[in-house]
Design a protein around this motif. Structure first.
Motif, mmCIF file in Angstrom:
data_model
loop_
_atom_site.group_PDB
_atom_site.id
_atom_site.type_symbol
_atom_site.label_atom_id
_atom_site.label_comp_id
_atom_site.label_asym_id
_atom_site.label_seq_id
_atom_site.Cartn_x
_atom_site.Cartn_y
_atom_site.Cartn_z
ATOM 1 N N PHE A 157 0.889 -1.134 -0.043
ATOM 2 C CA PHE A 157 -0.178 -0.100 0.045
ATOM 3 C C PHE A 157 0.931 1.254 0.043
ATOM 4 O O PHE A 157 0.259 2.252 -0.511
ATOM 5 C CB PHE A 157 -0.954 -0.063 1.082
ATOM 6 C CG PHE A 157 -1.776 -1.061 1.362
ATOM 7 C CD1 PHE A 157 -2.937 -1.033 0.733
ATOM 8 C CD2 PHE A 157 -1.542 -2.332 1.829
ATOM 9 C CE1 PHE A 157 -3.968 -2.087 0.658
ATOM 10 C CE2 PHE A 157 -2.441 -3.451 2.087
ATOM 11 C CZ PHE A 157 -3.605 -3.477 1.231
ATOM 12 N N VAL A 158 2.067 1.162 0.496
ATOM 13 C CA VAL A 158 2.792 2.411 0.595
ATOM 14 C C VAL A 158 4.239 2.045 0.156
ATOM 15 O O VAL A 158 5.058 1.107 0.634
ATOM 16 C CB VAL A 158 3.075 2.793 2.093
ATOM 17 C CG1 VAL A 158 3.936 4.039 2.225
ATOM 18 C CG2 VAL A 158 1.898 3.071 2.888
ATOM 19 N N PRO A 159 4.687 2.395 -1.021
ATOM 20 C CA PRO A 159 6.054 2.016 -1.448
ATOM 21 C C PRO A 159 7.193 2.623 -1.076
ATOM 22 O O PRO A 159 6.878 3.668 -0.308
ATOM 23 C CB PRO A 159 5.816 2.386 -3.157
ATOM 24 C CG PRO A 159 4.776 3.502 -3.204
ATOM 25 C CD PRO A 159 4.038 3.358 -1.938
ATOM 26 N N ASP A 160 8.423 2.188 -1.189
ATOM 27 C CA ASP A 160 9.500 2.704 -0.959
ATOM 28 C C ASP A 160 9.671 2.825 0.742
ATOM 29 O O ASP A 160 10.549 3.721 0.814
ATOM 30 C CB ASP A 160 9.964 4.076 -1.657
ATOM 31 C CG ASP A 160 9.895 3.851 -3.239
ATOM 32 O OD1 ASP A 160 10.394 2.716 -3.585
ATOM 33 O OD2 ASP A 160 9.438 4.818 -3.922
ATOM 34 N N LEU A 161 9.077 2.120 1.374
ATOM 35 C CA LEU A 161 9.271 2.243 2.834
ATOM 36 C C LEU A 161 10.584 1.801 3.376
ATOM 37 O O LEU A 161 11.010 2.151 4.505
ATOM 38 C CB LEU A 161 8.237 1.423 3.753
ATOM 39 C CG LEU A 161 6.737 1.810 3.794
ATOM 40 C CD1 LEU A 161 5.779 0.868 4.300
ATOM 41 C CD2 LEU A 161 6.731 3.322 4.469
ATOM 42 N N GLU A 162 11.324 1.034 2.568
ATOM 43 C CA GLU A 162 12.754 0.562 2.887
ATOM 44 C C GLU A 162 13.811 1.579 2.691
ATOM 45 O O GLU A 162 14.851 1.475 3.195
ATOM 46 C CB GLU A 162 13.044 -0.642 1.972
ATOM 47 C CG GLU A 162 13.389 -0.352 0.634
ATOM 48 C CD GLU A 162 12.137 -0.235 -0.077
ATOM 49 O OE1 GLU A 162 12.052 -0.067 -1.648
ATOM 50 O OE2 GLU A 162 10.968 -0.458 0.404
ATOM 51 N N LYS A 163 13.278 2.843 1.984
ATOM 52 C CA LYS A 163 14.295 3.872 1.899
ATOM 53 C C LYS A 163 14.480 4.897 2.813
ATOM 54 O O LYS A 163 14.998 6.007 2.644
ATOM 55 C CB LYS A 163 13.842 4.480 0.359
ATOM 56 C CG LYS A 163 14.164 3.667 -0.553
ATOM 57 C CD LYS A 163 13.492 4.187 -1.950
ATOM 58 C CE LYS A 163 13.733 3.199 -3.163
ATOM 59 N NZ LYS A 163 13.386 3.917 -4.518
ATOM 60 N N GLY A 164 13.461 4.671 3.990
ATOM 61 C CA GLY A 164 13.831 5.484 5.026
ATOM 62 C C GLY A 164 13.616 4.852 6.292
ATOM 63 O O GLY A 164 13.733 3.797 6.604
ATOM 64 N N LYS A 165 13.153 5.583 7.531
ATOM 65 C CA LYS A 165 13.178 5.103 8.848
ATOM 66 C C LYS A 165 11.673 5.210 9.297
ATOM 67 O O LYS A 165 10.993 5.889 8.978
ATOM 68 C CB LYS A 165 14.450 5.915 9.693
ATOM 69 C CG LYS A 165 15.826 5.580 9.050
ATOM 70 C CD LYS A 165 16.769 6.229 10.159
ATOM 71 C CE LYS A 165 18.110 6.038 9.501
ATOM 72 N NZ LYS A 165 18.999 6.634 10.590
ATOM 73 N N GLY A 166 11.806 4.437 10.595
ATOM 74 C CA GLY A 166 10.565 4.548 11.422
ATOM 75 C C GLY A 166 11.037 5.146 12.747
ATOM 76 O O GLY A 166 11.866 5.038 13.485
ATOM 77 N N MET A 167 9.969 6.214 13.078
ATOM 78 C CA MET A 167 10.080 6.777 14.475
ATOM 79 C C MET A 167 9.115 6.257 15.227
ATOM 80 O O MET A 167 7.953 6.560 15.397
ATOM 81 C CB MET A 167 10.183 8.444 14.423
ATOM 82 C CG MET A 167 10.493 9.054 15.708
ATOM 83 S SD MET A 167 10.006 10.653 15.720
ATOM 84 C CE MET A 167 8.246 10.858 15.957
ATOM 85 N N TYR A 168 9.622 4.998 15.792
ATOM 86 C CA TYR A 168 8.795 4.298 16.769
ATOM 87 C C TYR A 168 9.088 4.390 18.060
ATOM 88 O O TYR A 168 10.181 4.206 18.524
ATOM 89 C CB TYR A 168 8.846 2.899 16.261
ATOM 90 C CG TYR A 168 7.846 2.373 15.123
ATOM 91 C CD1 TYR A 168 6.594 2.365 15.271
ATOM 92 C CD2 TYR A 168 8.493 2.233 13.919
ATOM 93 C CE1 TYR A 168 5.801 1.853 14.066
ATOM 94 C CE2 TYR A 168 7.895 2.091 12.812
ATOM 95 C CZ TYR A 168 6.302 1.865 12.953
ATOM 96 O OH TYR A 168 5.710 1.685 11.718
#
Length: 605
Positions: free
Chosen positions: A142-153
């Motif tokens: 559903f959301v492309p290119d998530l591997e190109k950034g980070k998660g602020m969890y």
């Protein structure tokens, strides 16, 4: 902190193949859900064939579900608690599982008071991590290119305790965060977080929150997704940011960490990220000093695609606040689990919060379902005939509500979780469920019983009276006050007041009546005819009261990660804390509507 890896086509191909395998797994186990469930139960019973609990009920090595259902009773925590206490006190015989109990996972302690100890075996954690590994391949559809950034969890641990014989007892997320699987994980673009491990593992909640937000601000352009476990925790982080943004700006401007962060390992980890950046500090200061904080998440983290938080059940009350701060970003509820086990995933994670459904993964445990009778008006009461048939996973009916009953690899057999689920649809042969509520009643004065969902719906109706004054309820809890004669319901409200016109007392009185009108007929009969329930009372409390309530719960051992505002309070010190911060109070001045024809429901609980 994980080291960055260079992007190349090989990594992209490997990631694509890994995602495909995990999505194929979901397709396979849901298409063959009944066979997988049959095999899961047989494996659990085979592994634990000689344990005392199953021998006690005469199973004698049988692994078929017909014999299992005939001989093994459906239980609650109180039924298995004596066996758990034996293990906690040092009995090492195979009571519940053939493998040793490696630790106990504690419930959040906000639903029923006493914290429950859920048995865990080492092998079972692999299943929880595997379930978590399904989330990003689903989301990437559903959301492309998530591997190109980070998660602020925002992730937090709680200091653990030990049982009398030395077995560790801790919240499930604390256990997962402290395990080498997560702590020593190799580079993975889907678990690439802004928070260094040291900031997550810091037991001081203030230092952990401060350092995680600081690291998230330093990497604001790289953040593609933000989140916390519960919506309430994420909003608490925003409030923390409101209170401390000037300190964050100073740290970023100078490249130094505030001395309030004293943990050496945390300071060292943050210093690998924190560099003097006056331009970024000016940007944060400009945004945070504006009169309105609407959209602050998308303003400070402009590349964010969605917010990963639980907003089902009673957490749904936070949706308007999240929408305000997050500028309408999608609110993704990705996983459904508990201290007992992880259960399911949301295959449509960007759906509206009201439409969230979870597909139960048939390999995680053996599922059964106790039909819930909601034909009467007392929401959530169960039709529990003595020998009521439980339903298997593939036999549930669309639209029907059930209480979840599970058999796990960790030694729970036909255990009633206490969650009420509604069948929303199917993925192949596997049902998809809406989370409805916790079964537990939250309020009762006499024969009345009010649960979380009923109270939440009544609150939604009452809040409409506040809208013309640009006011709303930011947080609430309830209390069954039996010190008065008759006893009555009390609601504690912390308000958000944005308008210039004060809310008149008569509006709060109307809110009281609307809540009473929204409750079930047993409550209304108690108010109108039996006079067994007094007028409902709303107490307005000072701003920040519910933060103090959370701080108090954490000081007593609750996990910041699992904490949920209790929708009913009973513990005297908590009631005293709330009452000490009341600024005004209001009662219903009229009785709610009630007709005598509803008397038939009063004895059906």
């Amino acid at each position: 902190m994980m080291s960055e890896a260079p992007r190349d086509s090989t990594i992209d191909y490997e990631l694509s193949e890994k995602n495909k395998k995990l999505l194929d797994f979901i397709e396979d186990v849901t298409a063959n859900a009944d066979e997988v469930q049959k095999n899961t139960l047989a494996e659990i019973l085979s592994l634990n064939a000689n344990v005392e609990y199953l021998q006690r009920h005469g199973l004698n090595g049988h692994t078929d579900r017909e014999t299992f259902k005939k001989l093994v009773p459906v239980i609650t925590y109180e039924d298995v608690q004596p066996d758990i206490n034996r293990i906690a006190n040092g009995d090492t015989s195979p009571i519940l599982t053939s493998k040793p109990i490696s630790e106990f996972l504690t419930s959040s302690g906000t639903s029923g008071g006493e914290r429950k100890l859920m048995p865990a075996v080492e092998d079972e954690f692999g299943g929880r991590f595997f379930m978590s590994s399904l989330l990003m391949p689903i989301m990437s559809q559903f959301v492309p290119d998530l591997e190109k950034g980070k998660g602020m969890y925002l992730m937090f641990v709680k200091s653990e305790s030990k049982t009398p014989c030395g077995i560790v007892a801790r919240p499930v997320l604390t256990s997962l965060y402290k395990r080498s699987y997560l702590r020593d994980r190799p580079y993975d673009p889907y678990t690439n977080y802004t928070s260094p491990n040291e900031t997550v593992l810091c037991p001081d909640s203030y230092q952990s929150m401060y350092s995680q937000l600081l690291c998230g601000l330093c990497q604001n352009k790289e953040v593609l997704r933000v989140g916390a476990t519960f919506a309430s925790g994420f909003i608490r982080a925003i409030h923390f940011l409101e209170q401390h943004w000037t300190l964050f700006c100073n740290d970023i401007r100078t490249g130094t960490i505030n001395p309030l962060v004293t943990d050496t390992s945390v300071r060292e980890a943050v210093m690998k990220i924190l560099k003097p950046d006056p331009k970024l500090a000016d940007f944060i200061q400009a945004e945070c000093s504006k009169s309105s904080w609407q959209g602050i998440i998308t303003r400070l983290w402009p590349n964010t695609k969605y917010v990963d938080v639980i907003v089902t059940g009673t957490m749904s009350q936070y949706i308007p606040t999240l929408d305000y701060y997050c500028n309408g970003l999608p609110l993704a509820c990705t996983i459904y689990g508990s201290s007992e086990c992880y259960f399911g995933v949301n295959l449509n994670p960007l759906c509206k919060p009201s439409e969230v459904s979870y597909t139960l993964i048939p390999t995680m445990c053996y599922y059964e379902f106790l039909p819930v009778n909601r034909s009467n008006e007392v929401t959530g009461s169960l039709n529990e005939k003595e020998h009521q048939e439980l339903v298997d996973l593939v036999d549930v009916k669309l639209g029907q509500e059930y209480e979840l009953v599970i058999t796990t690899y960790a030694g729970l057999y036909r255990y009633r979780v206490g969650d009420v689920l509604r069948v929303a649809g199917f993925k192949n042969m596997a049902p998809q469920f809406n989370f409805v509520c916790r079964k537990n009643v939250v309020l009762s004065i006499d024969s009345d019983k009010t649960d979380e969902v009923e109270l939440l719906n009544a609150m939604k109706n009452a809040r409409t009276h506040l809208l013309p004054f640009d006011a709303d309820v930011a947080e609430y809890t309830s209390y069954a006050d039996t010190t008065t004669i008759p006893g009555h319901y009390v609601l504690y409200w912390e308000l958000t007041l944005n308008g210039s016109t004060p809310v008149p007392p008569c509006v709060y009185e109307d809110c009281c009546l609307t809540i009473e009108e929204s409750l079930n007929s047993v409550y209304r009969q108690g108010r109108v005819s039996d006079k067994s329930i007094g007028p409902l009372e709303i107490k307005i409390v000072e701003k920040g009261t519910f933060d103090k309530l959370m701080d108090y719960a954490i000081s007593l051992g609750a996990s910041i990660n699992q904490y949920k505002t209790p929708r009913c309070v009973k513990f005297a010190p908590v009631v005293e804390l709330l009452n000490s911060r009341v600024t005004s109070n209001y009662f219903s001045v009229k009785c709610p509507k009630w007709v005598s024809g509803h008397k038939q429901w009063i004895n059906q609980n």
